[in-house]
Design a protein around this motif. Structure first.
Motif, PDB file in Angstrom:
ATOM      1  N   ALA A 177      -9.285 -34.643 -48.170  1.00 38.54           N
ATOM      2  CA  ALA A 177      -9.506 -35.772 -47.266  1.00 38.54           C
ATOM      3  C   ALA A 177      -8.198 -36.516 -47.047  1.00 38.54           C
ATOM      4  O   ALA A 177      -7.383 -36.638 -47.958  1.00 38.54           O
ATOM      5  N   TRP A 178      -8.009 -37.013 -45.830  1.00 35.72           N
ATOM      6  CA  TRP A 178      -6.822 -37.796 -45.516  1.00 35.72           C
ATOM      7  C   TRP A 178      -7.116 -38.702 -44.319  1.00 35.72           C
ATOM      8  O   TRP A 178      -8.028 -38.442 -43.536  1.00 35.72           O
ATOM      9  N   THR A 179      -6.347 -39.763 -44.192  1.00 29.73           N
ATOM     10  CA  THR A 179      -6.455 -40.680 -43.048  1.00 29.73           C
ATOM     11  C   THR A 179      -5.182 -40.587 -42.233  1.00 29.73           C
ATOM     12  O   THR A 179      -4.080 -40.597 -42.784  1.00 29.73           O
ATOM     13  N   SER A 180      -5.339 -40.486 -40.918  1.00 25.73           N
ATOM     14  CA  SER A 180      -4.180 -40.412 -40.036  1.00 25.73           C
ATOM     15  C   SER A 180      -4.115 -41.650 -39.144  1.00 25.73           C
ATOM     16  O   SER A 180      -5.139 -42.155 -38.682  1.00 25.73           O
ATOM     17  N   SER A 181      -2.901 -42.133 -38.935  1.00 25.86           N
ATOM     18  CA  SER A 181      -2.663 -43.276 -38.059  1.00 25.86           C
ATOM     19  C   SER A 181      -1.242 -43.171 -37.536  1.00 25.86           C
ATOM     20  O   SER A 181      -0.298 -43.065 -38.336  1.00 25.86           O
ATOM     21  N   ALA A 182      -1.089 -43.167 -36.221  1.00 25.50           N
ATOM     22  CA  ALA A 182       0.243 -43.074 -35.596  1.00 25.50           C
ATOM     23  C   ALA A 182       1.047 -41.900 -36.172  1.00 25.50           C
ATOM     24  O   ALA A 182       2.220 -42.058 -36.523  1.00 25.50           O
ATOM     25  N   ASP A 183       0.396 -40.753 -36.318  1.00 25.25           N
ATOM     26  CA  ASP A 183       1.032 -39.507 -36.788  1.00 25.25           C
ATOM     27  C   ASP A 183       1.459 -39.545 -38.258  1.00 25.25           C
ATOM     28  O   ASP A 183       2.227 -38.687 -38.702  1.00 25.25           O
ATOM     29  N   VAL A 184       0.963 -40.517 -39.016  1.00 23.37           N
ATOM     30  CA  VAL A 184       1.224 -40.577 -40.458  1.00 23.37           C
ATOM     31  C   VAL A 184      -0.083 -40.290 -41.190  1.00 23.37           C
ATOM     32  O   VAL A 184      -1.134 -40.846 -40.831  1.00 23.37           O
ATOM     33  N   CYS A 185      -0.044 -39.432 -42.193  1.00 23.54           N
ATOM     34  CA  CYS A 185      -1.241 -39.062 -42.943  1.00 23.54           C
ATOM     35  C   CYS A 185      -1.172 -39.624 -44.361  1.00 23.54           C
ATOM     36  O   CYS A 185      -0.154 -39.500 -45.039  1.00 23.54           O
ATOM     37  N   GLY A 193       1.716 -27.708 -49.165  1.00 24.32           N
ATOM     38  CA  GLY A 193       1.897 -26.745 -48.089  1.00 24.32           C
ATOM     39  C   GLY A 193       0.646 -26.019 -47.652  1.00 24.32           C
ATOM     40  O   GLY A 193       0.710 -25.129 -46.799  1.00 24.32           O
ATOM     41  N   HIS A 194      -0.519 -26.376 -48.195  1.00 26.77           N
ATOM     42  CA  HIS A 194      -1.766 -25.719 -47.827  1.00 26.77           C
ATOM     43  C   HIS A 194      -2.396 -26.427 -46.639  1.00 26.77           C
ATOM     44  O   HIS A 194      -2.578 -27.644 -46.657  1.00 26.77           O
ATOM     45  N   ALA A 195      -2.735 -25.679 -45.597  1.00 29.52           N
ATOM     46  CA  ALA A 195      -3.336 -26.258 -44.402  1.00 29.52           C
ATOM     47  C   ALA A 195      -4.854 -26.351 -44.560  1.00 29.52           C
ATOM     48  O   ALA A 195      -5.496 -25.429 -45.071  1.00 29.52           O
ATOM     49  N   PHE A 196      -5.424 -27.483 -44.116  1.00 33.58           N
ATOM     50  CA  PHE A 196      -6.865 -27.686 -44.158  1.00 33.58           C
ATOM     51  C   PHE A 196      -7.367 -27.906 -42.733  1.00 33.58           C
ATOM     52  O   PHE A 196      -6.772 -28.666 -41.969  1.00 33.58           O
ATOM     53  N   THR A 197      -8.455 -27.257 -42.395  1.00 31.83           N
ATOM     54  CA  THR A 197      -9.051 -27.391 -41.071  1.00 31.83           C
ATOM     55  C   THR A 197     -10.064 -28.536 -41.087  1.00 31.83           C
ATOM     56  O   THR A 197     -11.023 -28.501 -41.872  1.00 31.83           O
ATOM     57  N   PRO A 198      -9.876 -29.574 -40.263  1.00 24.73           N
ATOM     58  CA  PRO A 198     -10.821 -30.700 -40.260  1.00 24.73           C
ATOM     59  C   PRO A 198     -12.222 -30.259 -39.853  1.00 24.73           C
ATOM     60  O   PRO A 198     -12.399 -29.552 -38.863  1.00 24.73           O
ATOM     61  N   VAL A 199     -13.212 -30.654 -40.640  1.00 17.71           N
ATOM     62  CA  VAL A 199     -14.602 -30.373 -40.314  1.00 17.71           C
ATOM     63  C   VAL A 199     -15.371 -31.661 -40.031  1.00 17.71           C
ATOM     64  O   VAL A 199     -16.501 -31.624 -39.548  1.00 17.71           O
ATOM     65  N   LEU A 200     -14.747 -32.793 -40.344  1.00 14.97           N
ATOM     66  CA  LEU A 200     -15.359 -34.096 -40.084  1.00 14.97           C
ATOM     67  C   LEU A 200     -14.255 -35.100 -39.835  1.00 14.97           C
ATOM     68  O   LEU A 200     -13.276 -35.163 -40.578  1.00 14.97           O
ATOM     69  N   SER A 201     -14.394 -35.898 -38.774  1.00 16.11           N
ATOM     70  CA  SER A 201     -13.415 -36.936 -38.446  1.00 16.11           C
ATOM     71  C   SER A 201     -14.167 -38.213 -38.103  1.00 16.11           C
ATOM     72  O   SER A 201     -15.112 -38.191 -37.302  1.00 16.11           O
ATOM     73  N   ILE A 202     -13.764 -39.307 -38.731  1.00 14.73           N
ATOM     74  CA  ILE A 202     -14.435 -40.595 -38.526  1.00 14.73           C
ATOM     75  C   ILE A 202     -13.391 -41.596 -38.020  1.00 14.73           C
ATOM     76  O   ILE A 202     -12.339 -41.772 -38.642  1.00 14.73           O
TER      77      ILE A 202
END
Length: 207
Positions: A177-185, A193-202
């Protein structure tokens, strides 16, 4: 004409999202749909809003804030505040579960959003604080879910745009889980370095 357009854009970035600006021959008309009122501003005053260093601009912004047409930007979050929220969120998740916490976000993270984005300095400061508290606390123990929810709530409570993501990695299987704002996570969207595919975005209001 270009200067007038720049001034109107600067004005729109200051105003609350429930306000709309319409150019008129003598300046602009602010429509406050939340309180059903209309306020006119002269062209000279609007142009002052485009000058970030102007003392007159600061006075106008203060006047708009007092009139509840613009939201006052809050101070940066203190280290103590970040730590308290992080521990409280982690404890709540351990008590009722991550899914139920996500359903409660609308209570803690208001739907209101400022027109202007979070500054790089604010986001960097918040990310450092969340990162530091999450790693030195034996209780939180580097929990990405608690860090992401904490960052989301604190940003939204300041009226700043933020999106909380829950992602999945298939091989080997893992959730993040992570929060993004203005391109900052916050925390990083791809730890180690592991990529995660978003399955839920709030986004705002827990939607």
């Amino acid at each position: 004409m270009a200067e007038e357009t720049d001034a109107l854009v600067a004005m729109e970035r200051i105003l609350s999202p429930h306000c709309r600006v319409t150019r008129t021959s003598g300046g602009a008309l602010i429509a406050d749909w939340k309180r059903t009122r209309f306020i006119g501003m002269a062209t000279a005053d609007i142009q002052k809003l485009a000058d970030d260093s102007s003392a007159e601009r600061a006075e106008l912004v203060t006047s708009l804030t007092r009139a509840r047409l613009a939201a006052d930007r809050q101070r940066q979050h203190s280290e103590i505040e970040v730590g308290l929220w992080l521990h409280a969120v982690h404890l709540l998740m351990r008590t009722i579960g991550f899914g139920r916490v996500l359903r409660l976000l609308s209570l803690a993270a208001p739907d209101y959003a400022r027109a202007d984005p979070a500054s790089a300095e604010d986001l960097a400061s918040l990310k450092r604080a969340v990162h530091a508290h999450g790693r030195r606390s034996w209780f939180v123990n580097d929990d990405c879910k608690a860090e992401a929810v904490t960052a989301f709530v604190l940003l939204r409570r300041r009226g700043l745009n933020a999106v909380l993501h829950v992602g999945v990695r298939e091989h080997p299987f893992a959730l993040h889980a992570w929060t993004s704002s203005a391109d900052v996570c916050i925390p990083d969207a791809d730890p180690r370095g592991h990529a995660f595919t978003p399955v839920l975005s709030i986004n705002g209001g827990g939607q």
